[in-house]
Write a protein that holds these residues in place. Sequence first.
Motif, PDB file in Angstrom:
ATOM      1  N   ASN A   1      36.218  42.582  45.401  1.00 48.41           N
ATOM      2  CA  ASN A   1      36.192  43.408  44.188  1.00 48.41           C
ATOM      3  C   ASN A   1      34.763  43.697  43.753  1.00 48.41           C
ATOM      4  O   ASN A   1      34.455  44.817  43.324  1.00 48.41           O
ATOM      5  CB  ASN A   1      36.955  42.721  43.055  1.00 48.41           C
ATOM      6  CG  ASN A   1      38.440  42.726  43.278  1.00 48.41           C
ATOM      7  OD1 ASN A   1      38.963  43.529  44.048  1.00 48.41           O
ATOM      8  ND2 ASN A   1      39.138  41.821  42.625  1.00 48.41           N
ATOM      9  N   THR A   2      33.895  42.715  43.852  1.00 49.24           N
ATOM     10  CA  THR A   2      32.490  42.909  43.490  1.00 49.24           C
ATOM     11  C   THR A   2      31.837  43.936  44.407  1.00 49.24           C
ATOM     12  O   THR A   2      31.091  44.804  43.943  1.00 49.24           O
ATOM     13  CB  THR A   2      31.731  41.574  43.551  1.00 49.24           C
ATOM     14  OG1 THR A   2      32.364  40.643  42.679  1.00 49.24           O
ATOM     15  CG2 THR A   2      30.280  41.748  43.129  1.00 49.24           C
ATOM     16  N   MET A   3      32.120  43.848  45.691  1.00 46.03           N
ATOM     17  CA  MET A   3      31.541  44.803  46.642  1.00 46.03           C
ATOM     18  C   MET A   3      32.029  46.227  46.356  1.00 46.03           C
ATOM     19  O   MET A   3      31.245  47.174  46.394  1.00 46.03           O
ATOM     20  CB  MET A   3      31.890  44.399  48.072  1.00 46.03           C
ATOM     21  CG  MET A   3      31.161  43.150  48.529  1.00 46.03           C
ATOM     22  SD  MET A   3      31.714  42.529  50.130  1.00 46.03           S
ATOM     23  CE  MET A   3      31.364  43.904  51.193  1.00 46.03           C
ATOM     24  N   VAL A   4      33.305  46.368  46.058  1.00 45.88           N
ATOM     25  CA  VAL A   4      33.864  47.692  45.740  1.00 45.88           C
ATOM     26  C   VAL A   4      33.220  48.235  44.469  1.00 45.88           C
ATOM     27  O   VAL A   4      32.853  49.414  44.395  1.00 45.88           O
ATOM     28  CB  VAL A   4      35.401  47.620  45.608  1.00 45.88           C
ATOM     29  CG1 VAL A   4      35.964  48.898  45.008  1.00 45.88           C
ATOM     30  CG2 VAL A   4      36.030  47.327  46.954  1.00 45.88           C
TER      31      VAL A   4
ATOM     32  N   VAL B   1      44.448  28.805  48.320  1.00 48.35           N
ATOM     33  CA  VAL B   1      44.535  29.634  47.127  1.00 48.35           C
ATOM     34  C   VAL B   1      43.135  29.914  46.570  1.00 48.35           C
ATOM     35  O   VAL B   1      42.819  31.044  46.241  1.00 48.35           O
ATOM     36  CB  VAL B   1      45.426  28.950  46.058  1.00 48.35           C
ATOM     37  CG1 VAL B   1      45.402  29.722  44.769  1.00 48.35           C
ATOM     38  CG2 VAL B   1      46.845  28.821  46.556  1.00 48.35           C
ATOM     39  N   ILE B   2      42.312  28.879  46.486  1.00 50.88           N
ATOM     40  CA  ILE B   2      40.963  29.060  45.942  1.00 50.88           C
ATOM     41  C   ILE B   2      40.140  29.949  46.851  1.00 50.88           C
ATOM     42  O   ILE B   2      39.419  30.826  46.372  1.00 50.88           O
ATOM     43  CB  ILE B   2      40.279  27.700  45.707  1.00 50.88           C
ATOM     44  CG1 ILE B   2      41.002  26.944  44.594  1.00 50.88           C
ATOM     45  CG2 ILE B   2      38.811  27.888  45.364  1.00 50.88           C
ATOM     46  CD1 ILE B   2      40.500  25.549  44.362  1.00 50.88           C
ATOM     47  N   SER B   3      40.267  29.755  48.169  1.00 55.87           N
ATOM     48  CA  SER B   3      39.483  30.585  49.086  1.00 55.87           C
ATOM     49  C   SER B   3      39.932  32.042  49.019  1.00 55.87           C
ATOM     50  O   SER B   3      39.100  32.947  49.093  1.00 55.87           O
ATOM     51  CB  SER B   3      39.583  30.051  50.514  1.00 55.87           C
ATOM     52  OG  SER B   3      40.909  30.119  50.975  1.00 55.87           O
ATOM     53  N   SER B   4      41.224  32.298  48.870  1.00 58.37           N
ATOM     54  CA  SER B   4      41.683  33.686  48.769  1.00 58.37           C
ATOM     55  C   SER B   4      41.217  34.326  47.461  1.00 58.37           C
ATOM     56  O   SER B   4      40.884  35.508  47.425  1.00 58.37           O
ATOM     57  CB  SER B   4      43.202  33.772  48.882  1.00 58.37           C
ATOM     58  OG  SER B   4      43.826  33.084  47.827  1.00 58.37           O
ATOM     59  N   LEU B   5      41.168  33.530  46.392  1.00 48.93           N
ATOM     60  CA  LEU B   5      40.644  34.032  45.119  1.00 48.93           C
ATOM     61  C   LEU B   5      39.163  34.367  45.249  1.00 48.93           C
ATOM     62  O   LEU B   5      38.698  35.401  44.769  1.00 48.93           O
ATOM     63  CB  LEU B   5      40.867  32.999  44.013  1.00 48.93           C
ATOM     64  CG  LEU B   5      40.384  33.369  42.619  1.00 48.93           C
ATOM     65  CD1 LEU B   5      41.108  34.611  42.123  1.00 48.93           C
ATOM     66  CD2 LEU B   5      40.605  32.222  41.667  1.00 48.93           C
ATOM     67  N   PHE B   6      38.429  33.496  45.936  1.00 45.66           N
ATOM     68  CA  PHE B   6      37.000  33.705  46.149  1.00 45.66           C
ATOM     69  C   PHE B   6      36.767  34.981  46.961  1.00 45.66           C
ATOM     70  O   PHE B   6      35.932  35.815  46.616  1.00 45.66           O
ATOM     71  CB  PHE B   6      36.398  32.491  46.859  1.00 45.66           C
ATOM     72  CG  PHE B   6      34.941  32.615  47.155  1.00 45.66           C
ATOM     73  CD1 PHE B   6      34.005  32.564  46.135  1.00 45.66           C
ATOM     74  CD2 PHE B   6      34.497  32.782  48.463  1.00 45.66           C
ATOM     75  CE1 PHE B   6      32.657  32.682  46.400  1.00 45.66           C
ATOM     76  CE2 PHE B   6      33.157  32.901  48.736  1.00 45.66           C
ATOM     77  CZ  PHE B   6      32.227  32.843  47.706  1.00 45.66           C
ATOM     78  N   ILE B   7      37.516  35.153  48.046  1.00 37.45           N
ATOM     79  CA  ILE B   7      37.376  36.340  48.889  1.00 37.45           C
ATOM     80  C   ILE B   7      37.754  37.587  48.108  1.00 37.45           C
ATOM     81  O   ILE B   7      37.085  38.622  48.195  1.00 37.45           O
ATOM     82  CB  ILE B   7      38.220  36.196  50.168  1.00 37.45           C
ATOM     83  CG1 ILE B   7      37.608  35.114  51.054  1.00 37.45           C
ATOM     84  CG2 ILE B   7      38.321  37.519  50.919  1.00 37.45           C
ATOM     85  CD1 ILE B   7      38.452  34.718  52.231  1.00 37.45           C
ATOM     86  N   SER B   8      38.796  37.493  47.305  1.00 41.60           N
ATOM     87  CA  SER B   8      39.214  38.627  46.484  1.00 41.60           C
ATOM     88  C   SER B   8      38.118  39.014  45.486  1.00 41.60           C
ATOM     89  O   SER B   8      37.836  40.197  45.286  1.00 41.60           O
ATOM     90  CB  SER B   8      40.497  38.281  45.746  1.00 41.60           C
ATOM     91  OG  SER B   8      40.857  39.300  44.859  1.00 41.60           O
TER      92      SER B   8
END
Length: 110
Positions: free
Chosen positions: A12-15, A1-8
Amino acid sequence: VISSLFISTITNTMVTLQGVFNKQSHHKLVISRYVQSHKICNQSALLALEQVHRQVRRADQQSEELQLTHLISTQLLMDMREEHRRPLITKNPFVCQLRERHPRLVRRLC
């Protein structure tokens, strides 16, 4: 869960960064065309670019504020705003005293 939040968050930052880059590129192009076609001096062109960058940053900040209102509670958002603005507003003795006596009022004003 934490890793998916981090990747998300990274995605979002890249977008967001790509959107900012695209806006800036478009504004530079518009100003560059205007400057060339109207024979405007470099100093005026630089001033125009700086002003556009400030306006874009302001608009992005307002957009982020609006997004926050949908993501977190009003109370938490007010707390965050007050914490952010506290160093500036507490320089004023009146506001400092008012904050000591009525912290909720000052928080709502911020």
